[in-house]
Design a protein around this motif. Structure first.
Motif, PDB file in Angstrom:
ATOM      1  N   LYS A  46     -20.950   5.881 -10.100  1.00 56.52           N
ATOM      2  CA  LYS A  46     -21.257   5.347 -11.289  1.00 56.52           C
ATOM      3  C   LYS A  46     -21.367   3.724 -11.372  1.00 56.52           C
ATOM      4  N   ASN A  47     -20.863   3.269 -10.259  1.00 53.90           N
ATOM      5  CA  ASN A  47     -20.586   1.872 -10.175  1.00 53.90           C
ATOM      6  C   ASN A  47     -21.360   1.210  -8.932  1.00 53.90           C
ATOM      7  N   ASP A  48     -21.712   0.058  -9.003  1.00 50.67           N
ATOM      8  CA  ASP A  48     -22.248  -0.703  -7.763  1.00 50.67           C
ATOM      9  C   ASP A  48     -21.122  -1.011  -6.649  1.00 50.67           C
ATOM     10  N   PHE A  49     -21.085  -0.795  -5.464  1.00 52.52           N
ATOM     11  CA  PHE A  49     -20.148  -1.286  -4.362  1.00 52.52           C
ATOM     12  C   PHE A  49     -20.595  -2.163  -3.522  1.00 52.52           C
ATOM     13  N   PHE A  51     -13.214   3.883   2.731  1.00 51.49           N
ATOM     14  CA  PHE A  51     -12.522   4.883   1.913  1.00 51.49           C
ATOM     15  C   PHE A  51     -11.867   4.450   0.862  1.00 51.49           C
ATOM     16  N   VAL A  52     -12.739   4.664  -0.281  1.00 51.09           N
ATOM     17  CA  VAL A  52     -12.314   4.007  -1.689  1.00 51.09           C
ATOM     18  C   VAL A  52     -11.806   4.894  -2.577  1.00 51.09           C
ATOM     19  N   ARG A  53     -10.700   4.478  -3.066  1.00 51.98           N
ATOM     20  CA  ARG A  53      -9.985   5.414  -3.945  1.00 51.98           C
ATOM     21  C   ARG A  53     -10.843   5.633  -5.567  1.00 51.98           C
ATOM     22  N   GLY A  54     -11.208   6.931  -5.812  1.00 61.50           N
ATOM     23  CA  GLY A  54     -12.037   7.221  -6.831  1.00 61.50           C
ATOM     24  C   GLY A  54     -11.532   8.162  -7.695  1.00 61.50           C
ATOM     25  N   LYS A  55     -12.175   8.452  -9.160  1.00 63.45           N
ATOM     26  CA  LYS A  55     -12.227   9.267  -9.933  1.00 63.45           C
ATOM     27  C   LYS A  55     -13.264   9.809 -10.090  1.00 63.45           C
ATOM     28  N   ILE A  56     -13.164  11.401 -10.104  1.00 59.30           N
ATOM     29  CA  ILE A  56     -14.262  12.290 -10.242  1.00 59.30           C
ATOM     30  C   ILE A  56     -14.402  12.420 -11.804  1.00 59.30           C
ATOM     31  N   VAL A  57     -15.894  12.212 -12.111  1.00 56.01           N
ATOM     32  CA  VAL A  57     -16.188  12.504 -13.610  1.00 56.01           C
ATOM     33  C   VAL A  57     -17.232  13.506 -13.695  1.00 56.01           C
ATOM     34  N   PHE A  99     -19.963  12.988 -10.946  1.00 61.42           N
ATOM     35  CA  PHE A  99     -20.008  11.385 -10.687  1.00 61.42           C
ATOM     36  C   PHE A  99     -18.467  10.955 -10.450  1.00 61.42           C
ATOM     37  N   VAL A 100     -18.546   9.449  -9.742  1.00 63.68           N
ATOM     38  CA  VAL A 100     -17.256   9.064  -9.270  1.00 63.68           C
ATOM     39  C   VAL A 100     -17.538   7.693  -9.367  1.00 63.68           C
ATOM     40  N   GLU A 101     -16.288   7.181  -9.789  1.00 64.01           N
ATOM     41  CA  GLU A 101     -16.243   5.743  -9.895  1.00 64.01           C
ATOM     42  C   GLU A 101     -14.879   5.242  -9.258  1.00 64.01           C
ATOM     43  N   PRO A 102     -14.835   4.171  -8.363  1.00 65.33           N
ATOM     44  CA  PRO A 102     -13.670   3.704  -8.085  1.00 65.33           C
ATOM     45  C   PRO A 102     -12.596   3.353  -9.124  1.00 65.33           C
ATOM     46  N   VAL A 103     -11.517   3.210  -8.541  1.00 60.44           N
ATOM     47  CA  VAL A 103     -10.291   2.851  -9.579  1.00 60.44           C
ATOM     48  C   VAL A 103      -9.519   1.936  -8.790  1.00 60.44           C
ATOM     49  N   GLY A 104      -9.220   0.875  -9.493  1.00 56.36           N
ATOM     50  CA  GLY A 104      -8.394  -0.066  -9.319  1.00 56.36           C
ATOM     51  C   GLY A 104      -9.132  -1.085  -8.254  1.00 56.36           C
ATOM     52  N   LEU A 105      -8.268  -2.168  -7.681  1.00 57.63           N
ATOM     53  CA  LEU A 105      -8.757  -3.070  -6.723  1.00 57.63           C
ATOM     54  C   LEU A 105      -8.932  -2.301  -5.536  1.00 57.63           C
ATOM     55  N   ASP A 106      -9.884  -2.468  -4.756  1.00 56.37           N
ATOM     56  CA  ASP A 106     -10.300  -1.834  -3.415  1.00 56.37           C
ATOM     57  C   ASP A 106      -9.748  -2.923  -2.412  1.00 56.37           C
ATOM     58  N   LYS A 107      -8.343  -3.136  -2.331  1.00 52.25           N
ATOM     59  CA  LYS A 107      -7.639  -3.676  -1.508  1.00 52.25           C
ATOM     60  C   LYS A 107      -6.570  -2.862  -0.767  1.00 52.25           C
ATOM     61  N   GLY A 133     -25.956   5.216  -8.754  1.00 51.88           N
ATOM     62  CA  GLY A 133     -26.834   5.988  -8.524  1.00 51.88           C
ATOM     63  C   GLY A 133     -27.143   6.677  -6.965  1.00 51.88           C
ATOM     64  N   ASP A 134     -26.517   5.879  -6.188  1.00 53.03           N
ATOM     65  CA  ASP A 134     -26.515   6.435  -4.872  1.00 53.03           C
ATOM     66  C   ASP A 134     -25.461   7.712  -4.675  1.00 53.03           C
ATOM     67  N   HIS A 135     -25.999   8.514  -3.895  1.00 49.82           N
ATOM     68  CA  HIS A 135     -25.200   9.727  -3.671  1.00 49.82           C
ATOM     69  C   HIS A 135     -24.370   9.715  -2.341  1.00 49.82           C
TER      70      HIS A 135
END
Length: 429
Positions: free
Chosen positions: A344-347, A356-362, A369-377, A403-405
């Motif tokens: 759901k977001n650009d990365f 391996f990015v922490r994410g939340k499923i929607v 769909f999935v979107e990253p949560v918080g800072l990717d550090k 939009g990428d799978h």
């Protein structure tokens, strides 16, 4: 001295760990105490379910051929010859234009081959007994739960290694398991290293942080089905740390240390491995975060060196420690389960290593769909509280766009997978 390390692929690191996999002992425990434990043997049906033909409704058991001419214009009358409840068996055989009142779960009486639901009958009581009238016909087998339709005797039901949930516990009770064979839970020792660490009850002072990794790992250990022994946090003193690691190896089945795995002057674990005579399996992995994750083997026991950064530590446990523990518990699917989703977001961040990015499923319109949560550090801890998956972004690309799978590791899943994830090897190590 700063050492140069050569990274290996994630899959290769997992395979190196699993070379030392082994099953734990088997315990026989009460059905009352088996919640959350892991089956040591497959669960197989020892009888048919249902064990006899039974009624799924309250109604009347009768013969289908006697209902053939029933309609609104031509209601038919049946004599009620008996009444049976669940757990009872009628001594009577249903004959021509006869019916037996039957309750949900009761065994179908002899002679009957269908059940008319109670609400579709009209009951009348007279001097010659009780009768019912019906206004529709039935076919043979209507409204009957047949013997063995749920499961047949000898059918495999649950694989070994499955976590016992309420449904599995119901099956255990159904098939008479007052005692259950489960895998013994391994003891995992935990040592947090670093002079900067404080206990949660200590006040913050300049240059110090509270030890979150130790408590986080303890929770991950419990979630995966093991037990832990806390050895506390140790300052950056190589002699004290070596002695504590020796003690932990003797007392535990697996050892996890957090911190001390990088390449700075105070990162002592490589030297401690050498002092112990441990066999180093790897000390750098082509991944972000957690590239400095290490693992060594000593007398058949594994020593995992996880990063001191919370997110890197968390991910290192899920990728490498989790499958080892799940195999110990006899799981046939010890690896993290993977599903597909849409970003759901650009990365846009490029990286030669897989991320391996922490994410939340929607869920939207039946799609994932999935979107990253918080800072990717790697040092970020707050995003871990919201993450229910890890977004897998293979390395060697220019980044990923909305939009990428992508593939997702499920974090709270108990089903697992029988194969580890294999990265697309686009980059050069």
């Amino acid at each position: 001295m700063v050492e140069r390390r050569k990274p290996i692929w994630v899959k290769d690191a997992i395979e190196n760990v699993m070379k030392y996999k082994k099953h734990g002992d088997i315990e026989l425990i009460s059905l009352d105490d088996c919640d959350g434990r892991f089956l040591a043997e497959p669960l197989v049906a020892d009888h048919d379910v249902p064990p006899f033909d039974r009624s799924p409704y309250d109604g009347f058991a009768l013969r289908a051929k006697d209902t053939k001419n029933a309609s609104r214009e031509n209601p038919l009358t049946f004599k009620v010859i008996d009444e049976i409840g669940a757990g009872q068996v009628s001594p009577f055989k249903v004959g021509n234009m006869e019916a037996i009142r039957i309750m949900t779960g009761a065994q179908i009486p002899k002679g009957a081959d269908c059940v008319m639901m109670l609400e579709l009958t009209k009951e009348e009581k007279g001097s010659e007994g009780t009768s019912i009238s019906i206004k529709r016909s039935l076919n043979e087998g209507d409204n009957i739960s047949f013997q063995g339709e749920d499961t047949k005797k000898g059918s495999p039901l649950i694989n070994r290694g499955a976590a016992i949930n309420p449904g599995i516990k119901a099956l255990l009770a159904t098939f008479g398991y007052s005692k259950v064979k489960v895998s013994s839970s391994p003891f995992i020792g935990i040592i947090a290293t670093g002079s900067e660490l404080l206990n949660p009850d200590e006040d913050l002072v300049p240059g110090k942080i509270r030890n979150s990794n130790g408590y986080m790992i303890e929770s991950q250990i419990l979630r995966v089905g093991a037990r832990y022994k806390r050895y506390g946090s140790i300052s950056d003193n190589i002699d004290k740390l070596t002695e504590m690691i020796k003690q932990a190896i003797d007392e535990c089945d697996v050892l996890i240390t957090t911190g001390g795995v990088s390449v700075g002057d105070y990162d002592y674990l490589p030297e401690i491995y050498r002092r112990l005579g441990a066999n180093l399996l790897f000390n750098k992995i082509a991944m972000r975060p957690g590239s400095v994750t290490s693992c060594a083997e000593k007398d058949g026991k594994l020593l995992f060196g996880l990063s001191g950064n919370p997110s890197a530590c968390y991910i290192g446990f899920e990728l490498f420690v989790r499958p080892y523990i799940r195999y110990w518990l006899r799981s046939e699917q010890p690896f993290l389960r993977i599903i597909s989703g849409t970003l759901k977001n650009d990365f846009p961040k490029p990286n030669p290593f897989s991320r391996f990015v922490r994410g939340k499923i929607v869920y939207e319109n039946g799609q994932v769909f999935v979107e990253p949560v918080g800072l990717d550090k790697s040092g970020v801890v707050t995003s871990l509280a919201w993450a229910d998956c890890l977004i897998i972004l293979p390395g060697g690309t220019r980044g990923y766009m909305k939009g990428d799978h992508v593939e997702l590791f499920l974090l709270d899943d108990q089903q697992g997978s029988d194969e580890p994830w294999v990265e697309a090897k686009f980059s050069k190590l």
